[in-house]
Design a protein around this motif. Structure first.
Motif, short mmCIF file in Angstrom:
data_model
loop_
_atom_site.label_atom_id
_atom_site.label_comp_id
_atom_site.label_asym_id
_atom_site.label_seq_id
_atom_site.Cartn_x
_atom_site.Cartn_y
_atom_site.Cartn_z
N GLY A 5 24.50 7.37 28.60
CA GLY A 5 25.31 8.48 28.14
C GLY A 5 24.63 9.80 28.45
O GLY A 5 23.44 9.98 28.17
N ILE A 6 25.35 10.71 29.09
CA ILE A 6 24.85 12.04 29.39
C ILE A 6 25.87 13.04 28.86
O ILE A 6 27.03 13.03 29.26
CB ILE A 6 24.64 12.25 30.91
N TYR A 7 25.42 13.89 27.94
CA TYR A 7 26.32 14.86 27.33
C TYR A 7 25.75 16.26 27.51
O TYR A 7 24.53 16.45 27.54
CB TYR A 7 26.47 14.59 25.83
N THR B 277 34.71 32.44 20.56
CA THR B 277 33.80 31.42 21.07
C THR B 277 34.40 30.72 22.28
O THR B 277 35.56 30.30 22.25
CB THR B 277 33.49 30.36 19.99
N TRP B 278 33.60 30.61 23.33
CA TRP B 278 33.98 29.86 24.53
C TRP B 278 33.03 28.69 24.67
O TRP B 278 31.80 28.84 24.54
CB TRP B 278 33.88 30.75 25.77
N ILE B 279 33.57 27.50 24.92
CA ILE B 279 32.74 26.29 24.99
C ILE B 279 33.17 25.45 26.19
O ILE B 279 34.37 25.27 26.44
CB ILE B 279 32.86 25.45 23.71
N LYS B 280 32.18 24.91 26.90
CA LYS B 280 32.42 23.94 27.96
C LYS B 280 31.61 22.69 27.65
O LYS B 280 30.41 22.77 27.41
CB LYS B 280 32.00 24.50 29.32
N GLN B 281 32.27 21.54 27.65
CA GLN B 281 31.61 20.28 27.35
C GLN B 281 31.68 19.34 28.55
O GLN B 281 32.70 19.26 29.23
CB GLN B 281 32.26 19.60 26.15
N THR B 282 30.59 18.64 28.78
CA THR B 282 30.54 17.67 29.88
C THR B 282 30.07 16.33 29.35
O THR B 282 29.36 16.25 28.34
CB THR B 282 29.59 18.15 30.99
N SER B 283 30.48 15.27 30.04
CA SER B 283 30.10 13.92 29.65
C SER B 283 30.13 13.04 30.87
O SER B 283 30.94 13.25 31.78
CB SER B 283 31.04 13.38 28.57
N SER B 284 29.26 12.05 30.90
CA SER B 284 29.26 11.10 32.01
C SER B 284 30.47 10.19 31.98
O SER B 284 30.72 9.45 32.92
CB SER B 284 27.98 10.26 31.97
N TYR B 285 31.24 10.26 30.90
CA TYR B 285 32.39 9.38 30.75
C TYR B 285 33.73 10.08 31.01
O TYR B 285 34.77 9.43 31.00
CB TYR B 285 32.41 8.79 29.33
N SER B 286 33.73 11.39 31.19
CA SER B 286 35.00 12.08 31.34
C SER B 286 34.81 13.38 32.10
O SER B 286 33.68 13.81 32.35
CB SER B 286 35.61 12.38 29.96
N ASP B 287 35.91 14.00 32.48
CA ASP B 287 35.86 15.29 33.16
C ASP B 287 35.43 16.39 32.19
O ASP B 287 35.62 16.27 30.97
CB ASP B 287 37.23 15.62 33.74
N PRO B 288 34.87 17.49 32.71
CA PRO B 288 34.49 18.60 31.83
C PRO B 288 35.70 19.13 31.06
O PRO B 288 36.82 19.15 31.56
CB PRO B 288 33.94 19.65 32.80
#
Length: 814
Positions: free
Chosen positions: A514-516, A545-556
């Protein structure tokens, strides 16, 4: 129409001119109060004798009294622990009269008096909360666990009894002394350190060692407007020790049951006579066993701080906290039984861990650089940046099968067999993890008046980047179906299936399951308007607030939100205030669903009312608050997938409601009390048909993870005078009822009510203090746990707390 417009315009101009006239012809008194050694005197009361004009010095020793009628006055200082000072001054219209004071008292003298007077009560939040207002006047429930409280209760880490001092805070699902994970107002609250949100995953950060902690602030309700994105239920902010400019030191040693040994040192001083270049160093070393065999938690800590006063207005502070821990694998403290048996079926000291497994090693680094500049007594700029590095190398343990029943460990019939009651297949998995956080803040605090209206403004920006990755994809069964681990006749020799041999040479990034990551940027502004000589205070705030989330399981995933805040506080008299607040929260959520989608950010609203009261000249205080929190998209574990998979779902909407009572301070000379009670209820209010059908969760269901009734008390008495002066005794208790487990699968047996009684004795002179505490005096079988449906027909798991145990400590001040 035009005539009406002209009338309104003339009326407005007349009103504004009247405000100007009101402000004309008045004077101002300002100055600075210093202690011996030219150190600023904070929180000193200044008064123009025989009038309503008063002020309190800030952290720089500065004070200011505005809108004073011209004339002759006697200005006086009459605060606790100092000799009264009175001098004549002349106030002139439209001019500032400057009056400085130099007191003969030292900070050590004042500290001694303050501890004696209010050892458990603090009146002001730290600067890391960014507020300029006393707690009594803030339209929010904020509770502070003081440094003296931590010492008296012999608290050594953030997970070691801190929460008993705050209403409604519980740890129903423990992670040993590794992660704190506190629940309050129906949800897990966010962990902060020096104003920074230090949460990069559900499991972190490493619980703080108290050697470098000054005090802990619990902020209830959303606090994103002043710190960063946070959960609507609240946060705790760990405030670390800083240099005071006073050369002093303290050494403590502590020993207790189950081979517990600890030593710590606190050095505070200055490198130069002028006191511009200051230092503080805290360190500790701990060896700690457990009431369960083969379990340990050893760690050491170093925490140096340097500060340099570039000028009278500018200061730079550099700080590092390093925590290094070697401990038994995560999960070693859990015990399991079948669904037919229930909780607490084994002795309190029973363990299922396998001796000989490698230690789990954790290195937690954090560094801070802070720049502070006072433009004048009213305006201050603060800029700070921090870097957090967290490294974990180790194992976690969890069973593959629990008897009785048939099992197929490989799901191919090769390891098929039947387990008898009490037989278990133990499994260990790798848990190597790494977290990086780069965080930055810049904000301005200011004060000014517009006519009779005072303003305390706050504005700033937050920037951050957080990355977390972990390898939990390798596992190994220690036991076999033919030779399982037998709870009724445990054998801790070499396991039947041998020890694991995991791949730890491949770089973590290449084997991480898992990479978050998350990046955020936010801007905010707040104005606290004071009316009627600041008796009525209106707080208006907003945050983008502006947020960007990334994960090895899904698109940003990218999202942004504006969160408003409105608060109202009314001082009925100088010691009584009532308040109401409406605010919102916006929080990123790590994790993913079973179909690979990232979790949506959590949004929420909080409505709260409360009463705050200081009693008997401020020696003790009470806070009573009631709240209703509505949350959208809050994530929870997916009931239809094993927790080991880490899948989550988003609840459509949930509501948490309750009320809280907190009391702390000195009741009479020598007698200090901390007491609190909280009632909490949290339910699902909306859920989609798809999720309801897939999970079985429906509207009206109780959301897991809290205790309906929480009550705590800690009473301490120290003989203030006479032949027994310095002798003290303490007693305290914790009661939990209506405990909800941390999973949706409750099983047939609920967690029982919980009651723990502690107490102790102490003796203190000017330089030496001896403290002895006994915990769990009644020797109760205390535990927390949940039902786990993903092994066989379901199992109960729980973690026991130590039986009756003691700690004895000696502190020497120099």
């Amino acid at each position: 129409m035009k005539i009406n417009t002209i009338k309104k315009l003339l009326f407005s101009l007349l009103f504004l001119s009247s405000l100007t006239v009101i402000g004309q012809g008045l004077g101002k008194v300002s100055g600075k109060v210093s202690l011996s050694g030219n150190f600023p005197a904070e929180n000193i009361s200044i008064k123009l004798k025989g009038t309503k004009y008063t002020a309190v010095t800030n952290e720089n020793g500065q004070y200011e009294i505005k809108s004073v009628k011209p004339g002759s006055y006697i200005i006086s200082i009459n605060s606790v622990g100092i000799k009264s000072v009175e001098e004549k001054i002349e106030v002139v219209a439209n001019q500032t009269t400057t009056k400085n004071f130099s007191l003969s008292e030292s900070q050590e003298d004042l500290d001694e008096v303050i501890i004696t007077k209010n050892k458990y009560k603090q009146d002001k939040p730290s600067m890391s909360l960014r507020l300029q207002t006393p707690i009594l006047e803030i339209p929010q429930n904020i509770q502070i666990v003081s440094a003296q409280t931590l010492k008296d209760q012999q608290i050594t880490s953030m997970s070691d009894g801190v929460i008993r001092n705050v209403s409604g805070a519980v740890r129903l699902e423990h992670w040993g002394d590794m992660y704190t994970n506190i629940t309050m107002r129906g949800s897990q609250i966010q962990a902060f350190r020096n104003g920074f949100n230090v949460v990069s995953s559900y499991w972190g950060p490493l619980t703080e060692d108290m050697s470098f902690v000054d005090h802990i602030e619990f902020v209830k309700g959303p606090a994103g407007f002043m710190l960063s994105s946070g959960d609507p239920s609240g946060l705790y902010n760990v405030v670390t020790k800083k240099p005071t400019g006073i050369t002093k030191g303290e050494v403590s040693v502590l020993a207790g049951s189950f081979d517990f040994y600890r030593a710590s040192v606190d050095l505070d001083g200055k490198f130069d006579k002028a006191g511009k270049f200051l230092y503080r160093f805290n360190g500790s070393f701990q060896k700690k066993r457990s009431h369960r065999p083969f379990e340990h938690n050893d760690r050491y800590v170093i925490a140096p701080v340097l500060s340099y006063q570039l000028s009278d207005k500018t200061k730079v502070t550099l700080e590092y906290n390093g925590q290094f821990a070697n401990m038994t694998e995560v999960g070693s403290y859990y015990v399991f039984s079948s669904a037919s048996e229930g909780y607490a079926t084994t002795p309190v000291d029973f363990t299922m861990t396998q001796p000989g497994l490698p230690d789990t090693k954790m290195n937690d680094h954090s560094g801070y650089l802070m720049f502070e500049h006072n433009f004048d007594s009213n305006w201050k700029l603060t800029a700070q940046t921090s870097y957090f590095k967290y490294l974990q190398d180790g194992y976690s343990s969890w069973p593959s099968a629990v008897g009785p029943g048939s099992v197929d460990l490989d799901y191919d019939g090769v390891s098929e067999g039947t387990l008898a009651p009490g037989e278990i297949i133990r499994n260990v998995g790798i848990w190597d993890a790494e977290s990086d956080m780069f965080l930055g803040q810049i904000f301005v605090n200011g004060k000014f008046n517009t006519g009779p209206v005072s303003h305390k403004v706050l504005g700033g920006m937050d920037l951050g980047r957080k990355d977390y990755m972990a390898d939990w994809g390798q596992s190994h069964n220690l036991d076999t179906v033919d030779d399982p681990f037998d709870v009724l006749n445990p054998d801790y020799g070499p396991p039947a299936n041998g020890m694991p041999n995991f791949d730890e040479t491949t770089p973590l990034r290449l084997r991480a399951g898992g990479i978050y990551g998350s990046q955020y940027a936010a801007g905010y502004v707040q104005d606290e308007l004071g009316f009627l000589e600041n008796k009525l205070r209106l707080t208006l705030a907003g945050r983008y607030t502006w947020i960007k989330q990334t994960s090895s399981y899904s698109d940003p995933a990218v999202d942004s939100h504006i969160t408003p805040r409105v608060g109202l506080s009314w001082s009925v008299n100088p010691s009584l205030a009532v308040y109401g607040v409406y605010d919102q929260a916006f929080t990123p959520q790590s994790g993913f669903t079973s179909n690979g989608e990232s979790m949506k950010p959590l949004t929420g609203t909080n409505r709260e009312i409360g009463i705050k009261k200081d009693w008997f000249n401020g020696t003790w205080s009470t806070t009573v608050s009631a709240y209703s929190i509505l949350k959208q998209n809050e994530k929870t574990s997916d009931p239809n997938s094993p927790p080991a998979m880490g899948y989550s779902i988003s609840l459509g909407e949930k509501k948490a409601e309750g009320f809280e009572v907190d009391l702390r301070g000195k009741i009479v000379d020598g007698l200090n009390l901390i007491a609190n009670y909280a009632f909490t209820e949290s339910k699902v209010t909306k859920i989609s048909d798809d999720i309801s059908q897939a999970t079985g969760i429906k509207e009206g269901d109780i959301v897991p993870g809290y205790s309906k009734h929480v009550a705590n008390a800690w009473l301490n008495y120290v003989v203030p005078s006479g032949i027994l002066k310095g002798f003290g005794a303490s007693v305290g208790g914790t009661y939990l009822a209506g405990r909800q487990t941390d999973t949706w699968s409750e099983g047939l047996e609920r967690l029982p009510d919980y009651f723990k009684l502690d107490g102790g004795l102490s003796y203190e002179t000017k330089k030496i203090k001896v403290t002895a505490n006994v915990f769990n005096i009644l020797d109760e079988y205390l535990y927390s746990g949940s039902f786990y449906q993903w092994v066989g027909d379901g199992v109960y798991y729980w973690q026991t707390e130590p039986p009756r145990n003691f700690r004895v400590g000696v502190t020497y001040k120099f």
